[in-house]
Design a protein around this motif. Structure first.
Motif, PDB file in Angstrom:
ATOM      1  N   ILE A   3      20.570  13.698  37.031  1.00 22.30           N
ATOM      2  CA  ILE A   3      20.956  14.614  37.880  1.00 22.30           C
ATOM      3  C   ILE A   3      21.898  13.774  38.797  1.00 22.30           C
ATOM      4  N   ALA A   4      23.261  14.492  39.068  1.00 24.17           N
ATOM      5  CA  ALA A   4      24.250  14.119  40.034  1.00 24.17           C
ATOM      6  C   ALA A   4      24.706  15.052  40.918  1.00 24.17           C
ATOM      7  N   ASN A   5      25.246  14.886  42.133  1.00 27.27           N
ATOM      8  CA  ASN A   5      25.968  16.064  42.999  1.00 27.27           C
ATOM      9  C   ASN A   5      26.954  16.467  41.860  1.00 27.27           C
ATOM     10  N   ALA A   6      27.272  17.664  41.787  1.00 27.99           N
ATOM     11  CA  ALA A   6      28.436  18.022  41.232  1.00 27.99           C
ATOM     12  C   ALA A   6      29.802  17.773  41.632  1.00 27.99           C
ATOM     13  N   VAL A  59      23.718  18.193  35.460  1.00 25.07           N
ATOM     14  CA  VAL A  59      22.759  17.787  34.794  1.00 25.07           C
ATOM     15  C   VAL A  59      23.115  17.475  33.616  1.00 25.07           C
ATOM     16  N   SER A  60      22.553  16.483  32.819  1.00 24.28           N
ATOM     17  CA  SER A  60      22.785  16.057  31.642  1.00 24.28           C
ATOM     18  C   SER A  60      21.546  15.375  30.975  1.00 24.28           C
ATOM     19  N   ALA A  61      21.279  15.136  29.460  1.00 24.59           N
ATOM     20  CA  ALA A  61      20.528  14.540  29.022  1.00 24.59           C
ATOM     21  C   ALA A  61      20.538  12.897  29.173  1.00 24.59           C
ATOM     22  N   THR A  62      19.491  12.379  29.719  1.00 23.51           N
ATOM     23  CA  THR A  62      19.814  10.691  29.859  1.00 23.51           C
ATOM     24  C   THR A  62      20.121   9.925  28.638  1.00 23.51           C
ATOM     25  N   ASN A  63      19.597  10.635  27.473  1.00 25.55           N
ATOM     26  CA  ASN A  63      19.642   9.947  26.248  1.00 25.55           C
ATOM     27  C   ASN A  63      20.785  10.515  25.433  1.00 25.55           C
ATOM     28  N   SER A  64      21.809   9.634  24.957  1.00 28.65           N
ATOM     29  CA  SER A  64      22.856  10.133  24.194  1.00 28.65           C
ATOM     30  C   SER A  64      22.191  10.755  22.872  1.00 28.65           C
ATOM     31  N   GLY A  65      22.720  11.876  22.291  1.00 26.11           N
ATOM     32  CA  GLY A  65      22.516  12.514  21.256  1.00 26.11           C
ATOM     33  C   GLY A  65      21.452  13.690  21.566  1.00 26.11           C
ATOM     34  N   GLU A  66      20.858  13.709  22.831  1.00 23.24           N
ATOM     35  CA  GLU A  66      20.141  14.689  22.940  1.00 23.24           C
ATOM     36  C   GLU A  66      20.819  15.777  24.101  1.00 23.24           C
ATOM     37  N   THR A  67      20.309  17.118  23.846  1.00 22.46           N
ATOM     38  CA  THR A  67      20.862  18.050  24.762  1.00 22.46           C
ATOM     39  C   THR A  67      19.756  18.711  25.562  1.00 22.46           C
ATOM     40  N   LEU A  68      19.771  19.259  26.704  1.00 19.17           N
ATOM     41  CA  LEU A  68      18.872  19.938  27.623  1.00 19.17           C
ATOM     42  C   LEU A  68      19.273  21.485  27.337  1.00 19.17           C
ATOM     43  N   GLU A 117      31.406  20.257  30.764  1.00 14.85           N
ATOM     44  CA  GLU A 117      32.785  19.374  31.021  1.00 14.85           C
ATOM     45  C   GLU A 117      32.569  18.354  30.511  1.00 14.85           C
ATOM     46  N   TYR A 118      33.661  17.812  29.748  1.00 15.19           N
ATOM     47  CA  TYR A 118      33.790  16.453  29.257  1.00 15.19           C
ATOM     48  C   TYR A 118      34.505  15.544  30.073  1.00 15.19           C
ATOM     49  N   ASN A 119      33.418  14.521  30.197  1.00 12.11           N
ATOM     50  CA  ASN A 119      33.394  13.418  31.084  1.00 12.11           C
ATOM     51  C   ASN A 119      33.069  11.948  30.696  1.00 12.11           C
ATOM     52  N   ASN A 120      33.868  11.177  30.625  1.00  6.69           N
ATOM     53  CA  ASN A 120      33.725   9.884  30.144  1.00  6.69           C
ATOM     54  C   ASN A 120      33.080   9.856  28.655  1.00  6.69           C
ATOM     55  N   GLY A 121      33.472  10.620  27.792  1.00  6.85           N
ATOM     56  CA  GLY A 121      33.272  10.636  26.404  1.00  6.85           C
ATOM     57  C   GLY A 121      32.124  11.396  26.073  1.00  6.85           C
ATOM     58  N   SER A 122      31.704  12.228  27.180  1.00  9.95           N
ATOM     59  CA  SER A 122      30.357  13.085  26.650  1.00  9.95           C
ATOM     60  C   SER A 122      30.542  14.450  27.563  1.00  9.95           C
ATOM     61  N   PHE A 123      29.529  15.247  27.124  1.00 11.10           N
ATOM     62  CA  PHE A 123      29.690  16.525  27.669  1.00 11.10           C
ATOM     63  C   PHE A 123      28.783  16.568  28.861  1.00 11.10           C
ATOM     64  N   ILE A 124      28.938  16.855  29.905  1.00  8.50           N
ATOM     65  CA  ILE A 124      28.175  17.006  31.156  1.00  8.50           C
ATOM     66  C   ILE A 124      27.885  18.648  31.384  1.00  8.50           C
ATOM     67  N   GLU A 125      26.660  18.993  31.514  1.00 12.63           N
ATOM     68  CA  GLU A 125      26.317  20.181  31.713  1.00 12.63           C
ATOM     69  C   GLU A 125      26.597  20.698  33.251  1.00 12.63           C
ATOM     70  N   ILE A 136      13.507  11.590  35.408  1.00 15.70           N
ATOM     71  CA  ILE A 136      14.475  11.932  36.061  1.00 15.70           C
ATOM     72  C   ILE A 136      15.335  10.564  36.470  1.00 15.70           C
ATOM     73  N   THR A 137      16.712  10.794  36.236  1.00 14.88           N
ATOM     74  CA  THR A 137      17.617   9.590  36.959  1.00 14.88           C
ATOM     75  C   THR A 137      18.610  10.141  37.672  1.00 14.88           C
ATOM     76  N   LEU A 138      18.553   9.751  38.953  1.00 13.31           N
ATOM     77  CA  LEU A 138      19.379  10.263  39.973  1.00 13.31           C
ATOM     78  C   LEU A 138      20.811   9.233  40.047  1.00 13.31           C
ATOM     79  N   ALA A 139      21.568   9.945  39.748  1.00 10.79           N
ATOM     80  CA  ALA A 139      22.862   9.260  39.564  1.00 10.79           C
ATOM     81  C   ALA A 139      23.843   9.443  40.797  1.00 10.79           C
ATOM     82  N   GLY A 140      23.481   9.429  41.732  1.00 15.44           N
ATOM     83  CA  GLY A 140      24.543  10.102  42.888  1.00 15.44           C
ATOM     84  C   GLY A 140      24.271  11.372  43.583  1.00 15.44           C
ATOM     85  N   VAL A 141      22.852  11.528  44.044  1.00 22.56           N
ATOM     86  CA  VAL A 141      22.531  12.741  44.541  1.00 22.56           C
ATOM     87  C   VAL A 141      22.431  12.734  46.186  1.00 22.56           C
TER      88      VAL A 141
END
Length: 186
Positions: free
Chosen positions: A56-59, A22-31, A5-13, A79-84
């Protein structure tokens, strides 16, 4: 299957069937599913498999998840928790493999509110007191509430635990009244 999904200028998996994004914390990386993490819809477990930094965040639309987060044995995870918000009906909400030698860093994203709650296990489980077990470091400016179920601590383990460091942020550790206190905040 994996959906981006495209969200705030980047793709979130978004892993179909899970309650997390889930998304890669560092821009330019992919999981890569199967290399950096896996998700089993049968068990509801998202497992971190590599050292690649993962957020990782809640969907979207999921307030309270019953899925779990695990870290595979001997993985040095970032691991970064961003609203779990996990309210696990069984087992630990977030578990590091027993006696793992891997160092696990959990960063609480700036301004995020995170809850790891279990009805029958630790909120954030780190089992093992041998000298070789890895370090769990919790840091960041977000908040974390970790609450264990019957006979389990909010952070730590029912049996034994060691090598836990907490730096910054707002953390709340709750344990069941009958639980042994294997974690003591400093």
């Amino acid at each position: 299957s994996t959906v981006y999904e495209y969200n705030n200028g980047s793709f979130i998996e978004f892993v179909h069937g899970t309650q997390f994004s889930v998304s890669a914390t560092n821009s330019g990386e992919t999981l890569v599913h199967g290399v950096d993490y896996t998700y089993s819809s049968a068990t509801g477990i998202l497992t971190v498999l590599s050292e690649k930094a993962i957020t990782i965040a809640n969907a979207d639309g999921v307030y309270e998840a019953d899925d779990h987060i695990n870290v595979a044995k001997n993985v040095n995870a970032d691991i970064t928790l961003a609203g779990v918000y996990i309210n696990a009906s069984s087992g630990a909400a977030f578990a590091i493999a027993d006696n793992s030698t891997g160092d696990v860093t959990v960063t609480l994203a700036d301004g995020s509110v995170n809850t790891l709650k279990s009805n029958h296990g630790a909120g954030l489980q780190k089992n093992g007191a041998d000298e070789s077990v890895g370090m769990l470091t919790i840091r960041g400016t977000g908040s974390l509430t970790a609450q264990g179920g019957a006979y389990a601590p909010g952070i730590g383990a029912e049996e034994s635990t060691s090598n836990i460091t907490i730096k910054g942020g707002n953390k709340h550790h709750r344990k069941h009244p009958d639980s042994p206190a294997h974690f003591k905040p400093y």
